[in-house]
Each structure stands twice: as structure tokens, then as C-alpha cells.
Design a protein around this motif. Structure first.
Motif, PDB file in Angstrom:
ATOM      1  N   PRO A 275       0.836  -1.200   0.000  1.00 47.94           N
ATOM      2  CA  PRO A 275       0.000   0.000   0.000  1.00 47.94           C
ATOM      3  C   PRO A 275       0.871   1.252   0.000  1.00 47.94           C
ATOM      4  CG  PRO A 275       0.003  -1.021   2.161  1.00 47.94           C
ATOM      5  CD  PRO A 275       0.686  -1.979   1.245  1.00 47.94           C
ATOM      6  N   PRO A 276       0.354   2.385  -0.470  1.00 48.76           N
ATOM      7  CA  PRO A 276       1.153   3.605  -0.603  1.00 48.76           C
ATOM      8  C   PRO A 276       1.878   4.048   0.658  1.00 48.76           C
ATOM      9  CG  PRO A 276      -0.916   3.849  -1.759  1.00 48.76           C
ATOM     10  CD  PRO A 276      -1.013   2.552  -1.008  1.00 48.76           C
ATOM     11  N   SER A 277       1.231   3.951   1.804  1.00 44.85           N
ATOM     12  CA  SER A 277       1.865   4.425   3.046  1.00 44.85           C
ATOM     13  C   SER A 277       3.134   3.626   3.363  1.00 44.85           C
ATOM     14  CB  SER A 277       0.885   4.341   4.217  1.00 44.85           C
ATOM     15  OG  SER A 277       0.472   2.994   4.437  1.00 44.85           O
ATOM     16  N   ILE A 278       3.110   2.345   3.083  1.00 49.70           N
ATOM     17  CA  ILE A 278       4.293   1.503   3.341  1.00 49.70           C
ATOM     18  C   ILE A 278       5.379   1.769   2.302  1.00 49.70           C
ATOM     19  CG2 ILE A 278       5.116  -0.837   3.734  1.00 49.70           C
ATOM     20  CD1 ILE A 278       3.035   0.241   5.730  1.00 49.70           C
ATOM     21  N   VAL A 279       4.975   2.008   1.074  1.00 50.90           N
ATOM     22  CA  VAL A 279       5.934   2.378   0.026  1.00 50.90           C
ATOM     23  C   VAL A 279       6.683   3.636   0.451  1.00 50.90           C
ATOM     24  CG1 VAL A 279       6.210   3.170  -2.346  1.00 50.90           C
ATOM     25  CG2 VAL A 279       4.603   1.327  -1.836  1.00 50.90           C
ATOM     26  N   VAL A 280       5.946   4.624   0.926  1.00 57.58           N
ATOM     27  CA  VAL A 280       6.551   5.890   1.340  1.00 57.58           C
ATOM     28  C   VAL A 280       7.505   5.697   2.510  1.00 57.58           C
ATOM     29  CG1 VAL A 280       6.070   8.141   2.389  1.00 57.58           C
ATOM     30  CG2 VAL A 280       4.678   7.325   0.472  1.00 57.58           C
ATOM     31  N   SER A 281       7.067   4.984   3.547  1.00 55.34           N
ATOM     32  CA  SER A 281       7.899   4.824   4.743  1.00 55.34           C
ATOM     33  C   SER A 281       9.143   3.992   4.459  1.00 55.34           C
ATOM     34  CB  SER A 281       7.088   4.196   5.878  1.00 55.34           C
ATOM     35  OG  SER A 281       6.593   2.917   5.505  1.00 55.34           O
ATOM     36  N   TYR A 282       8.989   2.869   3.746  1.00 58.30           N
ATOM     37  CA  TYR A 282      10.150   2.000   3.521  1.00 58.30           C
ATOM     38  C   TYR A 282      11.127   2.623   2.541  1.00 58.30           C
ATOM     39  CZ  TYR A 282      13.069  -2.007   2.503  1.00 58.30           C
ATOM     40  OH  TYR A 282      14.152  -2.835   2.342  1.00 58.30           O
ATOM     41  N   ARG A 283      10.626   3.179   1.461  1.00 58.38           N
ATOM     42  CA  ARG A 283      11.508   3.812   0.473  1.00 58.38           C
ATOM     43  C   ARG A 283      12.300   4.943   1.119  1.00 58.38           C
ATOM     44  NH1 ARG A 283      15.082   4.514  -3.500  1.00 58.38           N
ATOM     45  NH2 ARG A 283      14.516   6.104  -5.025  1.00 58.38           N
ATOM     46  N   THR A 284      11.637   5.751   1.939  1.00 62.49           N
ATOM     47  CA  THR A 284      12.312   6.859   2.610  1.00 62.49           C
ATOM     48  C   THR A 284      13.380   6.347   3.570  1.00 62.49           C
ATOM     49  OG1 THR A 284      10.307   8.212   2.492  1.00 62.49           O
ATOM     50  CG2 THR A 284      11.976   8.880   4.081  1.00 62.49           C
ATOM     51  N   LEU A 285      13.028   5.356   4.385  1.00 60.86           N
ATOM     52  CA  LEU A 285      13.964   4.831   5.368  1.00 60.86           C
ATOM     53  C   LEU A 285      15.147   4.147   4.702  1.00 60.86           C
ATOM     54  CD1 LEU A 285      14.615   4.303   8.346  1.00 60.86           C
ATOM     55  CD2 LEU A 285      13.319   2.177   8.171  1.00 60.86           C
ATOM     56  N   PHE A 286      14.875   3.291   3.733  1.00 62.38           N
ATOM     57  CA  PHE A 286      15.945   2.541   3.075  1.00 62.38           C
ATOM     58  C   PHE A 286      16.912   3.479   2.364  1.00 62.38           C
ATOM     59  CE2 PHE A 286      17.870   0.044  -0.337  1.00 62.38           C
ATOM     60  CZ  PHE A 286      18.251  -1.105   0.338  1.00 62.38           C
ATOM     61  N   TYR A 287      16.378   4.454   1.664  1.00 60.29           N
ATOM     62  CA  TYR A 287      17.230   5.354   0.877  1.00 60.29           C
ATOM     63  C   TYR A 287      18.033   6.294   1.774  1.00 60.29           C
ATOM     64  CZ  TYR A 287      18.736   8.755  -2.595  1.00 60.29           C
ATOM     65  OH  TYR A 287      19.501   9.583  -3.381  1.00 60.29           O
ATOM     66  N   TYR A 288      17.350   6.991   2.672  1.00 61.12           N
ATOM     67  CA  TYR A 288      18.031   8.030   3.436  1.00 61.12           C
ATOM     68  C   TYR A 288      18.888   7.485   4.568  1.00 61.12           C
ATOM     69  CZ  TYR A 288      15.691  11.584   0.744  1.00 61.12           C
ATOM     70  OH  TYR A 288      15.280  12.374  -0.290  1.00 61.12           O
ATOM     71  N   SER A 289      18.577   6.311   5.076  1.00 58.57           N
ATOM     72  CA  SER A 289      19.469   5.722   6.076  1.00 58.57           C
ATOM     73  C   SER A 289      20.800   5.364   5.437  1.00 58.57           C
ATOM     74  CB  SER A 289      18.823   4.489   6.712  1.00 58.57           C
ATOM     75  OG  SER A 289      18.638   3.448   5.762  1.00 58.57           O
ATOM     76  N   THR A 290      20.754   4.851   4.200  1.00 56.68           N
ATOM     77  CA  THR A 290      21.988   4.534   3.478  1.00 56.68           C
ATOM     78  C   THR A 290      22.793   5.795   3.193  1.00 56.68           C
ATOM     79  OG1 THR A 290      20.887   2.658   2.415  1.00 56.68           O
ATOM     80  CG2 THR A 290      22.934   3.428   1.418  1.00 56.68           C
ATOM     81  N   ILE A 291      22.098   6.845   2.777  1.00 54.40           N
ATOM     82  CA  ILE A 291      22.759   8.118   2.502  1.00 54.40           C
ATOM     83  C   ILE A 291      23.400   8.690   3.766  1.00 54.40           C
ATOM     84  CG2 ILE A 291      22.378  10.532   1.857  1.00 54.40           C
ATOM     85  CD1 ILE A 291      22.273   8.749  -0.521  1.00 54.40           C
ATOM     86  N   LEU A 292      22.641   8.714   4.843  1.00 55.09           N
ATOM     87  CA  LEU A 292      23.122   9.318   6.088  1.00 55.09           C
ATOM     88  C   LEU A 292      24.335   8.578   6.639  1.00 55.09           C
ATOM     89  CD1 LEU A 292      22.790  11.327   8.400  1.00 55.09           C
ATOM     90  CD2 LEU A 292      21.181   9.739   9.470  1.00 55.09           C
ATOM     91  N   ILE A 293      24.243   7.254   6.752  1.00 57.74           N
ATOM     92  CA  ILE A 293      25.360   6.488   7.312  1.00 57.74           C
ATOM     93  C   ILE A 293      26.567   6.545   6.381  1.00 57.74           C
ATOM     94  CG2 ILE A 293      26.103   4.203   8.081  1.00 57.74           C
ATOM     95  CD1 ILE A 293      23.179   3.600   8.700  1.00 57.74           C
ATOM     96  N   GLY A 294      26.318   6.496   5.082  1.00 59.99           N
ATOM     97  CA  GLY A 294      27.414   6.587   4.116  1.00 59.99           C
ATOM     98  C   GLY A 294      28.144   7.912   4.199  1.00 59.99           C
TER      99      GLY A 294
END
Length: 307
Positions: A275-294
Motif C-alpha cells: 500500500p502507498p503508506s508503506i511504500v513511502v515509509s520503507y523507500r524513505t527509510l531505506f534510501y536516506y538511512s543509506t545516505i546518512l550512514i554513508g
């Protein structure tokens, strides 16, 4: 590698803005913006913890590969840094496949080997990601046709092209009599010499890894990718355990399309099932956590004079 990031800061900012705008637009158009709330709850923390577990398993894979091929005892910390730096670069470049030069450059500073040889190692490592992720995505994608037709097409192309590329590199290692390579050697001798070193390194890795090594790499690749998929469970709940893992593989397969940071294509892959809400939360977390830690790892390396 950090100095390279500094030199390309405009492109990096443009990519980050592009991904952010796509996520925001998707959240508004689908009314999935409620997913942002989960990122500041225990669900987001639990999902982030599982994502980090996946990164550690991926670092174990790199550590194992380096030890198996070179007999070099790469520390888990250094291996994790290499993986995170690669993940950072992959997410601020056109597609999810782009972190190999960063990993190779970082390993060169530690191991002192030629960059061509270590780039061959990095490419051999990502070969397992491409083949296995797209193969796993292709199987369930057949059950979601017609909406999954893009996944079927992308996964089929990636598997075919990477198998062909690997075959070409191994076949043309050394001083090949291949007419195309001979033409290249005549016109671009410097490039040809580097290609020979790279292809020889790739072929040596393939020959040294052995059947047991292949099994270990396959197992670790499946485990850490599936772990990243399981992170969706905490954001989506128990009804999306298997579906979340499948959606992850769809996302990674579609992320092979060369869009900035995998934007649009990654969201589409997730939205086939979730569902859209999960797409938004997971995509945001997966992408930006990688960016931030990197970025944290890159900044520390730069501060220590390792840029």
C-alpha cells in the motif's frame, strides 16, 4: 572517494532533490503520506535495526571474498565501511549499480593492490547481487502480471546482460586475439592495458573462488537481501511478511533502471504489492538511512586524511 563526492556536490544535491521530490509527489498523489509517521516511531527504529543487520551481513560477504581470493584478513569494520561507501555512491548516482568504484578505491587504500584488480573484485561481488536479486524478483513477478511486466522485462535483461558481460570478460582476459580488442589496443593502448589487468583479475577471482566459495557467496547474498526485505515487516505489520520481501526484490530489480537514485522505478517496484503508506515509509527509510550512514563514514575518512 570523499574528495570525489566534494567535486560532484551539485550532481549529488540534484539527485537527492530528485528522489525527495518523487517521494513527496508519490505520497501526495496516493495519499500515502501517513507512512512518514512510522519513521519516528518504534516501527521505524525496528526497521532501521534490521536494515543495519543486513549491512553487517553484506560486510561479512565482502570480508569472506577478500580472504578467499587474496588471503587478506580484512577487518569487519573496514569491510562495513567499504560496503557503506559503495551504498552511498550507488544511491547518489543514476542507478543502484554504481558503488563498485568507491569500494575498490577504499580497499586500495587498505590493501595497496592495483585499482583494476580491486575493481574486478567489486564487480565480481555485485555480480551476485544482480543475478540473484533479479532471478528472485523474476519468479514471483510472473504471478503479478500485467502490473509486474516492467519487473519481468528489467530482471530478464539484467540477468542476460550480466551473464553475457561476465562471459565476455573471462573469455577476453589476457592478450586476446579478439579483433575488437586488438582495434582498441591500437587506438587506446592505455585503456587496453587497464582492461587486460581488470579482466585478468576478474578471471583469476572466478577461477579461485571454487564451488564452496560460490555457495557461500550465494547464501550470504540471499540472506542479506532478504533481511533488508524483512525490514518492511515492522513498517507494514504481519500481513506483509512474505509480500514485503517480494516487494523489496521488485524494488531492487526496478532500481537497476538508470534514474537518479533509482527514483520512480523503485517506488513502482514497491507499489506492485505494498500500500502507498508503506511504500513511502520503507523507500524513505531505506534510501536516506543509506545516505546518512554513508556520508558519516565518508566524512570521517575525509577528516582522518583518507580522502
Amino acid at each position: 572517494m570523499p574528495s570525489t563526492l566534494a567535486a560532484n556536490w551539485r550532481k549529488i544535491i540534484a539527485t537527492l532533490l530528485m528522489v525527495t521530490l518523487v517521494i513527496l509527489a508519490y505520497s501526495i498523489l496516493t495519499a500515502g503520506y501517513e507512512g512518514f509517521k512510522d519513521l519516528v516511531s518504534w516501527k521505524g527504529l525496528a526497521s532501521f535495526t534490521v536494515l543495519m543487520a543486513g549491512w553487517f551481513i553484506s560486510a561479512v560477504r565482502l570480508k569472506y571474498l577478500v580472504g578467499k581470493i587474496y588471503g587478506y584478513r580484512l577487518s569487519l569494520k573496514a569491510s562495513l565501511k567499504a560496503r557503506l561507501l559503495g551504498g552511498l555512491v550507488a544511491n547518489i548516482t543514476p542507478s543502484a549499480i554504481g558503488g563498485e568504484p568507491a569500494r575498490a578505491a577504499f580497499l586500495r587504500k587498505i590493501m595497496g593492490k592495483d585499482i583494476e584488480e580491486l575493481y574486478a573484485l567489486a564487480l565480481y561481488e555485485v555480480y551476485y547481487d544482480v543475478i540473484l536479486v533479479n532471478t528472485v524478483a523474476l519468479i514471483p513477478a510472473l504471478l503479478y502480471i500485467p502490473v509486474s511486466i516492467p519487473v519481468v522485462l528489467v530482471a530478464s535483461f539484467m540477468v542476460t546482460s550480466w551473464l553475457s558481460m561476465s562471459y565476455f570478460i573471462k573469455r577476453n582476459s589476457g592478450r586476446s586475439n579478439n579483433s575488437l580488442l586488438l582495434k582498441i589496443s591500437a587506438r587506446l593502448p592505455a585503456f587496453y592495458e587497464r582492461f587486460v589487468k581488470f579482466s585478468n583479475g576478474y578471471r583469476e577471482i572466478s577461477s579461485k573462488i571454487g564451488f564452496t566459495g560460490v555457495l557461500v557467496l550465494v547464501a550470504l547474498t540471499i540472506v542479506y537481501n532478504t533481511t533488508w526485505g524483512l525490514a518492511i515487516f515492522f513498517l507494514a505489520g504481519g500481513n506483509y511478511l512474505l509480500e514485503g520481501v517480494i516487494a523489496y526484490y521488485f524494488m531492487m530489480s526496478m532500481g537497476s533502471i538508470p534514474t537518479p537514485g533509482g527514483s520512480i522505478s523503485s517506488e513502482y517496484g514497491l507499489s506492485i504489492i505494498l500500500p502507498p503508506s508503506i511504500v513511502v515509509s520503507y523507500r524513505t527509510l531505506f534510501y536516506y538511512s543509506t545516505i546518512l550512514i554513508g556520508f558519516v563514514v565518508a566524512a570521517r575518512e575525509l577528516a582522518q586524511g583518507n580522502g
